[in-house]
Design a protein around this motif. Sequence first.
Motif, PDB file in Angstrom:
ATOM      1  N   LYS A 273      16.703  -3.695  16.470  1.00  0.00           N
ATOM      2  CA  LYS A 273      15.670  -3.730  17.512  1.00  0.00           C
ATOM      3  C   LYS A 273      14.411  -2.942  17.130  1.00  0.00           C
ATOM      4  CE  LYS A 273      18.501  -0.589  20.283  1.00  0.00           C
ATOM      5  NZ  LYS A 273      19.815  -0.915  19.688  1.00  0.00           N
TER       6      LYS A 273
ATOM      7  N   PHE B 171      11.164  -4.647  16.056  1.00  0.00           N
ATOM      8  CA  PHE B 171      10.233  -5.182  17.067  1.00  0.00           C
ATOM      9  C   PHE B 171       8.909  -4.412  17.045  1.00  0.00           C
ATOM     10  CE2 PHE B 171       8.689  -5.982  21.432  1.00  0.00           C
ATOM     11  CZ  PHE B 171       8.778  -7.360  21.447  1.00  0.00           C
ATOM     12  N   GLU B 172       8.976  -3.177  16.570  1.00  0.00           N
ATOM     13  CA  GLU B 172       7.778  -2.340  16.513  1.00  0.00           C
ATOM     14  C   GLU B 172       6.701  -2.970  15.606  1.00  0.00           C
ATOM     15  OE1 GLU B 172       9.052   1.650  16.332  1.00  0.00           O
ATOM     16  OE2 GLU B 172       7.123   2.443  16.971  1.00  0.00           O
TER      17      GLU B 172
ATOM     18  N   LEU C   1       4.750  -5.161  17.798  1.00  0.00           N
ATOM     19  CA  LEU C   1       3.870  -4.371  18.684  1.00  0.00           C
ATOM     20  C   LEU C   1       2.613  -3.972  17.922  1.00  0.00           C
ATOM     21  CD1 LEU C   1       6.278  -1.866  20.468  1.00  0.00           C
ATOM     22  CD2 LEU C   1       5.068  -3.742  21.493  1.00  0.00           C
TER      23      LEU C   1
ATOM     24  N   PHE D 273      -3.609  -6.724  24.507  1.00  0.00           N
ATOM     25  CA  PHE D 273      -4.533  -5.890  25.282  1.00  0.00           C
ATOM     26  C   PHE D 273      -5.830  -6.661  25.572  1.00  0.00           C
ATOM     27  CE2 PHE D 273      -3.564  -1.302  25.956  1.00  0.00           C
ATOM     28  CZ  PHE D 273      -2.215  -1.374  25.645  1.00  0.00           C
TER      29      PHE D 273
ATOM     30  N   GLU E  65      -2.295  -1.222  30.556  1.00  0.00           N
ATOM     31  CA  GLU E  65      -1.161  -0.753  29.737  1.00  0.00           C
ATOM     32  C   GLU E  65       0.176  -1.205  30.308  1.00  0.00           C
ATOM     33  OE1 GLU E  65      -1.163   3.289  28.596  1.00  0.00           O
ATOM     34  OE2 GLU E  65      -3.120   3.146  27.644  1.00  0.00           O
TER      35      GLU E  65
ATOM     36  N   GLN F 168       2.711  -3.772  28.539  1.00  0.00           N
ATOM     37  CA  GLN F 168       4.101  -3.364  28.272  1.00  0.00           C
ATOM     38  C   GLN F 168       5.075  -4.446  28.769  1.00  0.00           C
ATOM     39  OE1 GLN F 168       7.101  -0.175  30.066  1.00  0.00           O
ATOM     40  NE2 GLN F 168       5.340   0.807  29.175  1.00  0.00           N
TER      41      GLN F 168
ATOM     42  N   PHE G 246       5.288  -7.451  26.334  1.00  0.00           N
ATOM     43  CA  PHE G 246       6.154  -7.266  25.171  1.00  0.00           C
ATOM     44  C   PHE G 246       7.628  -7.175  25.572  1.00  0.00           C
ATOM     45  CE2 PHE G 246       2.241  -6.290  22.927  1.00  0.00           C
ATOM     46  CZ  PHE G 246       2.468  -6.965  21.740  1.00  0.00           C
ATOM     47  N   PHE G 247       7.870  -6.613  26.728  1.00  0.00           N
ATOM     48  CA  PHE G 247       9.245  -6.497  27.197  1.00  0.00           C
ATOM     49  C   PHE G 247       9.828  -7.896  27.460  1.00  0.00           C
ATOM     50  CE2 PHE G 247      12.440  -5.359  30.490  1.00  0.00           C
ATOM     51  CZ  PHE G 247      13.248  -4.598  29.674  1.00  0.00           C
TER      52      PHE G 247
ATOM     53  N   TYR H 207      10.438  -9.608  24.193  1.00  0.00           N
ATOM     54  CA  TYR H 207      11.660  -9.105  23.560  1.00  0.00           C
ATOM     55  C   TYR H 207      12.892  -9.784  24.161  1.00  0.00           C
ATOM     56  CZ  TYR H 207      15.408  -5.955  22.237  1.00  0.00           C
ATOM     57  OH  TYR H 207      16.589  -5.449  21.748  1.00  0.00           O
TER      58      TYR H 207
ATOM     59  N   TRP I 125       1.479   4.401  23.590  1.00  0.00           N
ATOM     60  CA  TRP I 125       1.875   3.206  24.338  1.00  0.00           C
ATOM     61  C   TRP I 125       3.026   2.476  23.641  1.00  0.00           C
ATOM     62  CZ3 TRP I 125       1.662  -1.950  22.779  1.00  0.00           C
ATOM     63  CH2 TRP I 125       1.914  -2.884  23.771  1.00  0.00           C
ATOM     64  N   GLN I 126       2.904   2.363  22.302  1.00  0.00           N
ATOM     65  CA  GLN I 126       3.926   1.667  21.522  1.00  0.00           C
ATOM     66  C   GLN I 126       5.305   2.332  21.688  1.00  0.00           C
ATOM     67  OE1 GLN I 126       1.756   0.288  17.994  1.00  0.00           O
ATOM     68  NE2 GLN I 126       3.710   0.533  16.963  1.00  0.00           N
ATOM     69  N   GLU I 127       5.288   3.680  21.666  1.00  0.00           N
ATOM     70  CA  GLU I 127       6.562   4.421  21.810  1.00  0.00           C
ATOM     71  C   GLU I 127       7.171   4.154  23.183  1.00  0.00           C
ATOM     72  OE1 GLU I 127       3.833   6.761  20.389  1.00  0.00           O
ATOM     73  OE2 GLU I 127       4.517   5.475  18.768  1.00  0.00           O
ATOM     74  N   ARG I 128       6.303   4.063  24.203  1.00  0.00           N
ATOM     75  CA  ARG I 128       6.815   3.819  25.562  1.00  0.00           C
ATOM     76  C   ARG I 128       7.484   2.450  25.653  1.00  0.00           C
ATOM     77  NH1 ARG I 128       2.095   6.421  27.059  1.00  0.00           N
ATOM     78  NH2 ARG I 128       0.988   4.529  27.649  1.00  0.00           N
ATOM     79  N   VAL I 129       6.875   1.456  25.004  1.00  0.00           N
ATOM     80  CA  VAL I 129       7.471   0.104  25.030  1.00  0.00           C
ATOM     81  C   VAL I 129       8.825   0.119  24.313  1.00  0.00           C
ATOM     82  CG1 VAL I 129       7.154  -2.323  24.389  1.00  0.00           C
ATOM     83  CG2 VAL I 129       5.181  -0.975  25.044  1.00  0.00           C
ATOM     84  N   MET I 130       8.855   0.788  23.136  1.00  0.00           N
ATOM     85  CA  MET I 130      10.103   0.821  22.368  1.00  0.00           C
ATOM     86  C   MET I 130      11.197   1.586  23.127  1.00  0.00           C
ATOM     87  SD  MET I 130       9.783  -1.127  19.865  1.00  0.00           S
ATOM     88  CE  MET I 130      11.372  -0.860  19.090  1.00  0.00           C
TER      89      MET I 130
ATOM     90  N   ARG J  60      11.529   1.726  26.353  1.00  0.00           N
ATOM     91  CA  ARG J  60      12.015   0.838  27.410  1.00  0.00           C
ATOM     92  C   ARG J  60      12.973  -0.206  26.832  1.00  0.00           C
ATOM     93  NH1 ARG J  60       8.360  -3.015  31.344  1.00  0.00           N
ATOM     94  NH2 ARG J  60      10.100  -3.927  32.440  1.00  0.00           N
ATOM     95  N   ILE J  61      12.637  -0.701  25.657  1.00  0.00           N
ATOM     96  CA  ILE J  61      13.488  -1.712  25.014  1.00  0.00           C
ATOM     97  C   ILE J  61      14.843  -1.105  24.639  1.00  0.00           C
ATOM     98  CG2 ILE J  61      13.725  -3.010  22.840  1.00  0.00           C
ATOM     99  CD1 ILE J  61      10.747  -3.771  23.220  1.00  0.00           C
TER     100      ILE J  61
END
Lengths: 196, 107
Positions: free
Chosen positions: A22, A25-26, A29, A37, A50, A54, A57-58, A61, B31-36, B38-39
């Motif tokens: 997983k 996936f970064e 992003l 954005f 934001e 989010q 992307f969620f 995923y 922001w990227q860390e927050r999405v990851m 959550r995943i």
Amino acid sequence: MEMMPEEPTDTEIIRRVLSGDKDAFEFLLERYGSLVFGIVARHVPRGQVEDVAQEVFFRAYRSLAAFAGQGLFNHWLSKIAVRCCHDYWRGSRSQEMPASTLTDEHRAWVDRIMAVESQETFEQETERREAQEVLHYVLSLLPAEDRMVLALVHLEGRPTGEAADMLGWSVVKVKVKAHRARRKLKELIKKLADHR
Amino acid sequence: MKSGKTKTDRLERALIAAYGRGEKHPVSPGWQERVMRRIRQEETQREQENVPWLSPPHLWRFAASTCMAAAVVTAYALISGLSIESELANEVLGDFSLIIAQVLGLI
């Protein structure tokens, strides 16, 4: 000369994510954050960009297995972004800006734009902050569906087929909705011009 | 003198132009860390909820076996001429009268 490591393709990244990695996936992003954005910022208030990005992307995923490499990933992601913006407006009608939020500055901008003579002045005026705020005010008075279709077809100039694909609607529905939404926009603008 | 329509058209054109000039919103740090995060949370939750014996294939197999057992019992009852309701009533009432008798100290 040092060789740069080759960037993995979208398909490779997706395959890795689906097989349990997983963290891969970064890469997506990183690669498509700006794209998402860019789309979201055009449709939702600045303070919500934001959160909605989010959510995009969620959702991507969670439905990555459904993508299965059909078409381009950025196109698929753009569709999710547009639909998330649509859902944002469907869920936030009660939070819309009340009609009284137009200030004297906004009314003065409307006056100036209607009296402007030269193209140069016109362009300078459209760059002002008030122009954005009046636009957001007018759009906030429209229902979610009208707002989205108006933005895609009329404001962004996308073909109806593309807008239909992004929203998951039929072309006929987009045509009908776009026509009605444009008419509503014109009525709102007329009211704005008359009651400033 | 300009007509009202021309003025409102100009206002519309100005708003369309303003839309095109909308400010860019850069991807903010963190922001990227927050999405990851959550995943990863979603994945952990999904793994915890994914109890093997409750997964759909097992559930359907269990449902199929139960239906099969019910069909066999019904067939047996019909063939042997048993009245299931009366048998059950006798059993329950028999036990119940026994309990009452024990409570009253009769047996």
